[in-house]
Write a protein that holds these residues in place. Structure first.
Motif, PDB file in Angstrom:
ATOM      1  N   SER A 271       1.029  -1.370  -0.112  1.00 58.98           N
ATOM      2  CA  SER A 271       0.021  -0.010  -0.065  1.00 58.98           C
ATOM      3  C   SER A 271       0.950   1.352   0.057  1.00 58.98           C
ATOM      4  O   SER A 271       0.411   2.317  -0.685  1.00 58.98           O
ATOM      5  CB  SER A 271      -0.717   0.085   1.194  1.00 58.98           C
ATOM      6  N   VAL A 272       2.049   0.955   0.755  1.00 59.95           N
ATOM      7  CA  VAL A 272       2.839   2.434   0.821  1.00 59.95           C
ATOM      8  C   VAL A 272       3.360   2.604  -0.337  1.00 59.95           C
ATOM      9  O   VAL A 272       3.653   3.577  -1.045  1.00 59.95           O
ATOM     10  CB  VAL A 272       3.894   2.196   1.842  1.00 59.95           C
ATOM     11  N   VAL A 274       2.208   1.971  -3.282  1.00 57.44           N
ATOM     12  CA  VAL A 274       1.291   2.363  -4.161  1.00 57.44           C
ATOM     13  C   VAL A 274       0.982   4.001  -4.003  1.00 57.44           C
ATOM     14  O   VAL A 274       0.870   5.009  -4.998  1.00 57.44           O
ATOM     15  CB  VAL A 274      -0.120   1.487  -4.209  1.00 57.44           C
ATOM     16  N   ALA A 275       0.996   4.187  -2.756  1.00 63.15           N
ATOM     17  CA  ALA A 275       0.847   5.629  -2.444  1.00 63.15           C
ATOM     18  C   ALA A 275       1.895   6.455  -2.682  1.00 63.15           C
ATOM     19  O   ALA A 275       1.798   7.605  -3.303  1.00 63.15           O
ATOM     20  CB  ALA A 275       0.798   5.862  -0.984  1.00 63.15           C
ATOM     21  N   LEU A 278       1.650   7.096  -6.476  1.00 59.99           N
ATOM     22  CA  LEU A 278       0.663   8.110  -6.832  1.00 59.99           C
ATOM     23  C   LEU A 278       1.063   9.461  -6.508  1.00 59.99           C
ATOM     24  O   LEU A 278       1.032  10.417  -7.190  1.00 59.99           O
ATOM     25  CB  LEU A 278      -0.732   7.896  -6.009  1.00 59.99           C
ATOM     26  N   TRP A 279       2.038   9.544  -5.648  1.00 58.15           N
ATOM     27  CA  TRP A 279       2.432  10.807  -5.276  1.00 58.15           C
ATOM     28  C   TRP A 279       3.263  11.335  -6.069  1.00 58.15           C
ATOM     29  O   TRP A 279       2.894  12.445  -6.997  1.00 58.15           O
ATOM     30  CB  TRP A 279       2.874  10.865  -3.960  1.00 58.15           C
ATOM     31  N   LEU A 299       0.652   1.276 -11.636  1.00 53.74           N
ATOM     32  CA  LEU A 299      -0.291   0.891 -10.476  1.00 53.74           C
ATOM     33  C   LEU A 299      -0.583  -0.808 -10.518  1.00 53.74           C
ATOM     34  O   LEU A 299      -0.387  -1.463  -9.655  1.00 53.74           O
ATOM     35  CB  LEU A 299      -1.542   1.307 -10.195  1.00 53.74           C
ATOM     36  N   GLN A 303       0.919  -4.144  -8.005  1.00 56.60           N
ATOM     37  CA  GLN A 303       0.208  -5.111  -7.253  1.00 56.60           C
ATOM     38  C   GLN A 303       0.678  -6.420  -7.851  1.00 56.60           C
ATOM     39  O   GLN A 303       0.692  -7.553  -6.986  1.00 56.60           O
ATOM     40  CB  GLN A 303      -1.386  -4.999  -7.829  1.00 56.60           C
TER      41      GLN A 303
ATOM     42  N   ALA B   5      -6.965  11.165  -5.833  1.00 54.84           N
ATOM     43  CA  ALA B   5      -5.828  11.480  -6.416  1.00 54.84           C
ATOM     44  C   ALA B   5      -5.791  11.570  -7.773  1.00 54.84           C
ATOM     45  O   ALA B   5      -4.974  12.724  -8.479  1.00 54.84           O
ATOM     46  CB  ALA B   5      -4.570  10.247  -5.873  1.00 54.84           C
ATOM     47  N   VAL B  18      -3.580  15.965  -4.894  1.00 50.76           N
ATOM     48  CA  VAL B  18      -2.736  14.785  -4.827  1.00 50.76           C
ATOM     49  C   VAL B  18      -2.207  14.287  -3.157  1.00 50.76           C
ATOM     50  O   VAL B  18      -2.103  13.415  -2.923  1.00 50.76           O
ATOM     51  CB  VAL B  18      -1.809  14.643  -5.652  1.00 50.76           C
ATOM     52  N   VAL B  22      -2.888  11.262  -0.856  1.00 58.47           N
ATOM     53  CA  VAL B  22      -1.783  10.054  -0.940  1.00 58.47           C
ATOM     54  C   VAL B  22      -1.679   9.915   0.723  1.00 58.47           C
ATOM     55  O   VAL B  22      -1.526   8.994   1.334  1.00 58.47           O
ATOM     56  CB  VAL B  22      -0.643  10.620  -1.501  1.00 58.47           C
ATOM     57  N   MET B  25      -4.315   8.060   2.191  1.00 55.33           N
ATOM     58  CA  MET B  25      -4.109   6.581   1.876  1.00 55.33           C
ATOM     59  C   MET B  25      -3.063   5.884   2.555  1.00 55.33           C
ATOM     60  O   MET B  25      -3.380   4.834   3.149  1.00 55.33           O
ATOM     61  CB  MET B  25      -3.781   6.537   0.491  1.00 55.33           C
ATOM     62  N   VAL B  26      -1.963   6.586   3.040  1.00 48.72           N
ATOM     63  CA  VAL B  26      -0.957   6.003   4.041  1.00 48.72           C
ATOM     64  C   VAL B  26      -1.647   5.885   5.139  1.00 48.72           C
ATOM     65  O   VAL B  26      -1.409   4.716   5.673  1.00 48.72           O
ATOM     66  CB  VAL B  26       0.131   6.705   3.852  1.00 48.72           C
ATOM     67  N   ALA B  29      -4.015   2.864   5.118  1.00 49.86           N
ATOM     68  CA  ALA B  29      -3.202   1.491   5.032  1.00 49.86           C
ATOM     69  C   ALA B  29      -2.601   0.993   6.398  1.00 49.86           C
ATOM     70  O   ALA B  29      -2.861  -0.094   6.717  1.00 49.86           O
ATOM     71  CB  ALA B  29      -1.829   1.806   4.164  1.00 49.86           C
TER      72      ALA B  29
END
Lengths: 610, 545
Positions: A271-272, A274-275, A278-279, A299, A303, B5, B18, B22, B25-26, B29
Motif C-alpha cells: 500500500s505504501v 502504491v501511495a 501516486l504521489w 499501479l 500489484q 488523487a 494529490v 496520498v 491513503m498511507v 493503509a
C-alpha cells in the motif's frame, strides 16, 4: 495394531543445512529424462508471463489512446487484445501447471521404484535396526516433499522470478524514475520478510515436532487403551496428553502471531508503495513528464509485483525441507546392497544347473555333507558399522543328505542365528558354511535361495489368497497343500483356496497360518528345509495337525529345525544342543539323555523329570 | 482515495489534492494493517484454543470409552478422528471464519464504494461473480473426490510397503524381490494416476477462474472506457473502480474454498460428536456402596456367562463359577479360545459384568466403583504392551507417583533387574521406538514388574511368560509366590510343569469350568486335565518303553 491402518508419527531430525550443490545437482539429474516436458513447461511459463505482462500495458494504451483523448476508435480492438492476452495467459498457465505436476509425479514414481528396488536388496540387518515406521516415512512423506519441491517449488520459483524480472524490465522501459519510486520500499520489505521468515521457519519446525510428539502419544494410548484401563490411569494419561496438547497449541499460537504480523505487514508495504507511486507519479503526470496511462499501468504492475514476493519466501521453506528429505532418500539409495546381490567375484563360475544333474553328479562321487558349519563366528552388525555382541562362537556341525537336524537350547543360545546364516541373511565374521560342499558365499543368490525353503517362527502370510501365498513358494501346489493339511481345512470354506487371508494372514487362525506356511515351503520341493518352529501355543487339535504335517514334511528331507516340540526333537536324526553360541552336544535323543549333560537338564525343565 | 488523487491530477489545483489524498491513503493503509493484525490474531488464536480444548475433551472421553468400542472401531479410525477431523474443525473455525468475515467486509464495503462510483459498472462487474462462486464450489467437490481417491491408493501403496518390509526375510528367502517390485510398481503407478487427475482438475480450475475473473475486468474496461469517453465517469473513478474490482477477485475465489471448508469442517464435527456421544464406561458407584462380608472368599464368580458384542461367535463363557480364598494360588488351564482371556478381562470389568456374578470379598463387583475394582486387580496380559517411556515410568504406570525403590523391587522380582542395570541409564533408560528395543521376554518381564508394582490384591497372569525360557519362568514364579505377601494369584500358562505349584487348578473347556482340583487330584480323575497333560507327556512315555 496388526490389522487396520497404521499411523506413523516418527520424529525425524530435521537437518538445516544450507544449499548443498551436489544434492541439488543429483536431484536435477532426475529431471533429465523429462527434458521435453520441462522445456514445454518453461515455454508455457515464459509465454504465460508475457501474456500476463501485456495486460496492464494494454490498459495503458486504452487510457492514453482512447480515454484521455476521448476517442472511441480502436477501443473494442484493444479490449479484444486484452481478452486475448488474458486467455493466452490462462491457457499457458494451465499447460504449465499440468506439465509441471506430471514431471513431478513421474520423477517421484521413478524415485519410489528405485527406493523400493533398493530396499529389496538391502541386508536384513538394515531392517533389524530401522523401524518399519521410518522406512515408511522415507517412501511416503519424504518422497512427497520432493514432489512438492519439483512441482510447486522449482518451476514456480522460476515463474516468480521470471515475473519479477519481467515486471522490473517493463517498468524501467516505461519510466526509470517512477520505477525507482516504486521499488523504494523494496529494501525495507526484504528486510522485514527476512527477519520474520527466520522466526516463522523456526516456529513451524517446532510446531511440527510438537505435533509429531502429540500424535505419537495419542496413537500409543489408543493402542494400549486396555493397559490404561487395567491400571486405572485415565486421569494421569489425560494430564500427560494435556501437556503435549498445550505445548503444541502454544507453538501453533506463536506461529499464528508471526503470521498475523507477516501478511498484513507485506500488504502494508504494498500500500505504501502504491501511495508513493501516486504521489510522485501524480506530480509527474501534472508536470506532463509521463502519460496518465503509464501511471495506471504502474499501479497494476506494482500489484502483480508484490504477490510473488510473498511466495518466494514460502518457497524457501519448501526447498529446505525437501532438501532434508532428499538427503534421507539418497541415504537409502546409497546404502550398500547385501553382498549376495553383487555379482560373484568368480564371474559366475557356478552357473545355475538343474537339480537332476546335480543329483547325478553326487551319486558318482563321494557325497559331501548337505550342510556343514566350520568354526562359524558371528555377531549382529550394528548401525554404526560396529559389531554387536558375539552370538556364535565357533559353531561346527555337519548334516547329511536326508537327515533332520534339530537345534535345541535356551533362549539366546543362537539357534535362529544358525538358520539366518544358512540362508545368508547375514555375513559371517569367521569360518565357513557349506551347502552340498559349496561355500554359500560362492553360490549365486537365486540358486542358493532356490535350494532352501524357509519357514519362519512367526507364520507370516502376504495379503492375497491362500493359493497365491502357496504359489509364492513354488509350483508344486497339489502335493504341498495335501501334505501340509491345507486342502483339508480350506475345503470346508466357501471360496476354498481362493479365500483371502487378510493383512498378514490375520483372517486365519495361528495354526492355519502355520499350515499354509508349511505348504509354501513345500511347493518348491526344496533340497533343504529350514524351519524355525513356532512357540506360540495352538489348541491341541490344531497342534495335532501341525505335528502330523511336520512329521510328513521332515521325513527323508534334509532339514535344519529350531525345535520346540518334543515330537520334532524325538524324530530328528541328530540333535544339536546349543549353549551360549556354541554347539555343545550332538547325538540322538537317547544318547544325549544318557550323557546327562545340558540336554538332560533342558529336557527335564521343559517336560518334567524324564 | 486513488480516485481523489487521480482526479486531482487532472484538476487545476492538482498538487495539493494529490498530496492530501496520498497522505490519507498511507494513514488508511496503516489502520487497515492494524485492524487486520488484531482481527487475524484474535480470531485465529481463539480458534486454536478451541481446537486445543476439543482435542483435550475428546481424548479424555475416548480414553474412558468401553473396550468394546475399541473392539469395533479400527485404531486408524480413532486416530483419524482425533487428528484429521480435529484439524478440519480448526480450519473451519480459524481460517474459514476469518476468510468468511474478511470476504463479507470486503464485499459490502467494496460494492458500496463501487456503486458510488458507478452503479451500471458495478452490475456489469458482478455478472461473473455467481459463475465464479459456483465454479469454485464445484471444483472444491471435484478436488475432494479425486483427492479422496488419491488417498485411497496411497493407503494401498503404504500397505504394500509395510507388508513387504514386515515380510522381508520371506521375500528374500523365496526370491520374491522381482514379484514384489512389480506389485509395488502397480500400486505406485495407480497412485501416480490419481495424482495426475488431481493435478488436472486443479490446473483446469486455476486457468478457468483466472479467465472468468479477467472476463469481468474486460467488461469493465470496455464499458468503463466508453463511460469515461462519454464523460459519465471521471478517469479517477474508472481507475479506482478497477482497483476495487481487483480487491474483490481474491475473496470471490476464496468463497468457494471456504464453502468447501465449512462442509468438511461440519462433517468432521459430526464424526467427532459421534465419538463424544458414545457413552463412557459407567463410573458412578451405587448410592450405598456394598460392604465387605467378613467370611466371604476373596474372589467369587457365580454362574458368569458372557458373549462379545456383534457375536456370531456364541458365548465365550457359559455359567462359570468358582471362588478363591485370600492368598490362594490358582492355575487356569484351557486350549486357545476356551475363554481364559475373556475371564481375566471380566474380572477387571473391562467389559460389562452382569450383576450378581463377580464378588470381591463378598461385594458385588458390578456395584463397586470401577476404579476400586481395577485397583484391586493387577493384570498381566498376553500381549506385553509398553509405552515409549523410561522403564521406571512403565513399571510405575499403575501408581500415581513413580517410586524408584518399589520399581526396583518389582523389576528384581520379575528377574529383570540385572539386564536393566546393564542398560545405559538403568531404570531411566527409555524403551520403545525412540529408545532401546526390548526382546519379547524382556517385555513380558517388564509387564510383570508393572503389575507387581501396581500393588493389586489379586494378581492375574494371562499366559504372561510365554516368551521367557522355562528356567526363568520357574524362578519368577518362585519369587512371586514367596514374596507375594497375601496376594491372591490366578494364572494361566501352557507349560504344565508350572502348574504343580498351584493350590488349585481350574480347567476351562469351551467357556465352562469342567474340572477343579489340585494337580494330583486332576490327574487321578483322568478327565480333560489329564488329556491335556498327557499330550505333552505321551512322547516321554513312548521314550520310556
Amino acid at each position: 495394531m496388526s490389522n487396520g491402518t497404521e499411523f506413523y508419527f516418527t520424529e525425524d531430525r530435521v537437518e538445516t543445512r544450507g544449499m548443498d550443490v551436489r544434492l541439488l545437482r543429483r536431484l536435477l539429474s532426475y529431471l533429465s529424462p523429462h527434458k521435453g516436458l520441462l522445456a514445454a513447461a518453461l515455454g508455457a511459463l515464459v509465454l504465460g508471463t508475457a501474456c500476463q505482462l501485456a495486460g496492464p500495458y494494454i490498459i495503458k494504451l486504452v487510457i492514453d489512446r482512447n480515454i484521455t483523448p476521448r476517442v472511441l476508435d480502436g477501443l473494442a480492438g484493444r479490449v479484444a487484445l486484452f481478452l486475448a492476452a488474458l486467455a493466452g495467459g490462462m491457457g499457458f498457465l494451465y499447460l504449465q501447471m499440468f506439465a509441471v505436476s506430471i514431471i513431478g509425479q513421474r520423477v517421484i514414481l521413478q524415485i519410489r521404484a528405485e527406493m523400493f528396488g533398493r530396499l529389496q536388496r538391502l541386508p536384513v540387518s538394515f531392517f533389524d535396526r530401522t523401524p518399519t515406521g521410518r522406512v515408511m516415512t522415507r517412501l511416503t512423506s519424504d518422497v512427497e516433499a520432493l514432489q512438492e519441491l519439483i512441482s510447486s517449488g522449482l518451476v514456480s520459483t522460476v515463474g516468480s522470478v521470471t515475473i519479477l524480472v519481467g515486471i522490473a524490465a517493463v517498468l524501467v522501459w516505461m519510466d526509470a524514475r517512477l520505477t525507482l519510486v516504486t521499488f523504494a520500499v523494496l529494501p525495507f520489505l526484504v528486510l522485514f520478510v527476512e527477519l520474520l521468515k527466520k522466526f516463522i521457519r523456526e516456529a513451524n519446525r517446532e510446531m511440527r515436532r510438537k505435533l509429531a510428539r502429540l500424535n505419537a502419544f495419542l496413537q500409543e494410548h489408543v493402542t494400549g487403551v486396555d493397559v490404561v484401563k487395567a491400571f486405572v490411569q485415565e486421569e494421569k494419561s489425560g494430564r500427560e496428553f494435556d501437556v503435549h496438547n498445550d505445548a503444541y497449541s502454544a507453538e501453533s499460537i506463536r506461529l499464528t502471531n508471526f503470521y498475523s504480523v507477516y501478511f498484513p505487514g507485506v500488504e502494508l508495504f504494498a500500500s505504501v508503495a502504491v501511495a508513493l507511486l501516486l504521489w510522485q507519479g501524480g506530480i509527474r503526470v501534472i508536470a506532463g513528464a509521463v502519460t496518465f496511462g503509464t501511471l495506471v499501468a504502474f499501479l497494476e504492475y506494482a500489484q502483480k509485483f508484490f504477490a510473488p514476493i510473498k511466495d518466494v519466501s514460502d518457497k524457501y521453506n519448501i526447498l529446505q525441507s525437501a532438501l532434508a528429505s532428499s538427503e534421507r532418500i539418497f541415504q537409502i539409495l546409497d546404502t550398500e546392497v547385501s553382498p549376495e546381490y553383487r555379482p560373484l567375484p568368480s564371474g559366475g563360475k557356478s552357473p545355475l544347473r538343474p537339480v537332476e544333474e546335480r543329483g547325478r553328479e553326487r551319486a558318482t562321487q563321494l557325497p559331501p555333507p548337505a550342510i556343514e558349519f566350520r568354526d562359524v563366528w558371528f555377531s549382529y552388525p550394528k548401525g554404526d558399522g560396529e559389531q554387536g555382541e558375539t552370538v556364535l562362537r565357533g559353531v561346527s556341525f555337519t548334516l547329511h543328505e536326508g537327515e533332520t537336524g534339530a537345534i535345541v537350547g535356551a533362549t539366546g543360545a543362537g539357534k535362529t542365528t544358525v538358520l539366518n546364516l544358512l540362508c545368508r541373511f547375514y555375513e559371517i565374521s569367521r569360518g565357513e558354511i557349506r551347502l552340498f560342499g559349496r561355500d554359500v558365499r560362492e553360490i549365486p543368490r537365486e540358486e542358493l535361495r532356490g535350494m532352501i525353503s524357509l519357514v519362519l517362527q512367526d507364520p507370516f502370510l502376504f495379503s492375497g489368497t491362500i493359493r497365491e501365498n502357496v504359489e509364492a513358494g513354488g509350483a508344486e501346489l497339489g502335493r504341498a497343500l495335501g501334505v501340509a493339511g491345507v486342502s483339508r481345512f480350506a475345503a470346508a470354506w466357501e471360496s476354498g483356496l481362493a479365500t483371502q487371508v487378510g493383512e498378514r494372514g490375520g483372517r486365519l487362525s495361528v495354526g492355519q497360518r502355520q499350515l499354509v506356511s508349511f505348504a509354501r515351503a513345500l511347493a518348491r520341493d526344496p533340497e533343504v528345509l529350514v524351519l524355525d518352529e513356532a512357540t506360540s501355543s495352538v489348541d491341541p487339535v490344531t497342534e495335532h495337525e501341525v505335528q502330523a504335517a511336520l512329521g510328513k514334511i521332515l521325513s527323508g528331507r534334509t532339514s535344519l529345525v529350531v525345535a520346540h516340540r518334543l515330537s520334532t526333537i524325538l524324530s530328528a536324526d541328530r540333535i544339536l544342543v546349543m549353549h551360549r553360541g556354541k554347539v555343545r552336544e550332538t547325538g540322538t535323543h537317547r544318547e544325549l539323555l544318557a550323557a546327562r549333560g545340558i540336554y538332560h537338564r533342558l529336557y527335564t525343565l521343559q517336560f518334567g523329570t524324564p | 482515495m486513488i480516485r481523489e488523487a487521480i482526479d486531482g491530477i487532472s484538476a487545476p489545483d492538482g498538487r495539493g489534492r494529490v498530496v492530501r489524498a496520498v497522505s490519507w491513503m498511507v494513514l488508511f493503509a496503516f489502520l487497515h494493517g492494524g485492524f487486520r493484525y488484531f482481527g487475524r490474531r484474535g480470531m485465529l488464536v481463539t480458534a486454536r484454543r478451541v481446537e486445543m480444548r476439543l482435542r483435550r475433551d475428546l481424548f479424555a472421553h475416548v480414553i474412558r470409552l468401553p473396550l468394546s468400542f475399541f473392539g469395533r472401531t479400527p485404531t486408524g479410525d480413532v486416530m483419524s478422528r482425533m487428528t484429521n477431523d480435529v484439524s478440519a474443525v480448526w480450519l473451519l473455525l480459524g481460517p474459514g471464519v476469518l476468510t468468511l468475515v474478511g470476504t463479507a467486509i470486503t464485499y459490502v464495503l467494496g460494492l458500496l464504494f463501487m456503486a458510488r462510483i458507478s452503479v451500471a459498472l458495478t452490475l456489469v462487474a458482478l455478472a461473473v461473480a455467481p459463475v465464479i462462486v459456483v465454479a469454485s464450489r464445484e471444483y472444491g467437490k471435484a478436488f475432494h473426490r479425486t483427492h479422496r481417491k488419491a488417498q485411497e491408493s496411497l493407503a494401498a501403496m503404504n500397505a504394500a510397503i509395510q507388508e513387504n518390509v514386515a515380510g522381508i526375510r520371506l521375500v528374500k528367502a523365496y526370491g520374491l524381490e522381482g514379484q514384489e517390485e512389480r506389485r509395488f510398481r502397480g500400486a505406485s503407478r495407480d497412485y501416480y494416476r490419481q495424482n495426475v487427475s488431481v493435478a488436472r482438475t486443479s490446473a483446469a480450475f486455476h486457468g478457468a477462474i483466472g479467465l472468468l475473473a479477467g472476463l469481468g475486468v474486460t467488461l469493465v474496461l470496455l464499458l468503463g472506457g466508453w463511460l469515461v469517453i462519454r464523460e459519465r465517469l471521471t478517469l479517477g473513478g474508472f481507475v479506482a473502480f478497477n482497483a476495487y474490482l481487483a480487491m474483490l477477485s481474491f475473496p470471490t475465489m476464496a468463497l468457494g474454498w471456504v464453502i468447501n471448508l465449512v462442509q468438511r469442517g461440519g462433517s468432521a464435527m459430526g464424526r467427532i460428536n459421534e465419538f463424544l456421544g458414545t457413552p463412557a464406561e459407567p463410573r458412578e458407584p451405587l448410592l450405598v456402596p456394598p460392604r465387605k462380608v467378613p467370611d466371604a472368599p476373596f474372589l467369587e464368580v457365580r454362574n458368569l456367562s458372557f458373549a462379545y458384542e456383534g457375536g456370531g461367535r456364541g458365548e465365550a463363557l457359559r455359567g462359570v463359577s468358582f471362588s478363591l480364598r485370600k492368598g490362594e494360588i490358582a492355575g487356569l488351564v484351557g486350549q486357545t479360545g476356551s475363554g481364559k482371556s475373556t475371564l481375566f478381562s471380566l474380572l477387571l470389568r473391562l467389559y460389562p459384568v452382569p450383576p450378581g456374578t463377580v464378588f470381591l470379598e463378598g461385594r458385588d463387583a458390578g456395584g463397586l466403583p470401577l476404579e476400586e475394582v481395577r485397583r484391586a486387580v493387577s493384570l498381566v496380559g498376553q500381549d506385553p504392551f509398553l509405552f515409549s517411556d523410561t522403564i521406571l515410568a512403565n513399571v510405575c504406570f499403575g501408581r500415581d507417583l513413580p517410586d524408584e525403590q518399589e520399581a526396583r523391587r518389582a523389576v528384581s522380582m520379575a528377574r529383570f533387574l540385572a539386564e536393566v542395570e546393564e542398560m545405559p541409564d538403568g531404570v531411566h533408560t527409555v524403551i520403545g521406538e525412540r529408545g532401546v528395543s526390548l526382546s519379547g521376554g524382556q517385555k513380558q518381564r517388564a509387564t510383570i514388574a508393572r503389575a507387581l508394582c501396581a500393588g493389586g490384591e489379586l494378581l492375574l497372569l494371562d499366559d504372561a511368560l510365554s516368551a521367557v525360557d522355562s528356567e526363568t519362568e520357574q524362578e519368577i514364579f518362585r519369587e512371586i509366590l514367596s514374596a507375594r505377601g497375601g496376594k491372591t494369584v490366578l494364572f494361566s500358562t501352557h507349560r504344565m510343569a508350572s502348574l504343580s505349584r498351584c493350590d488349585r487348578i481350574l480347567v476351562l473347556v469351551e467357556g465352562r469350568i469342567v474340572e477343579e482340583g489340585t494337580h494330583d487330584e486332576l490327574l487321578s480323575r483322568r478327565g480333560a486335565y489329564f488329556d491335556l497333560y498327557s499330550r505333552q507327556m505321551i512322547a516321554r512315555e513312548l521314550e520310556a518303553t
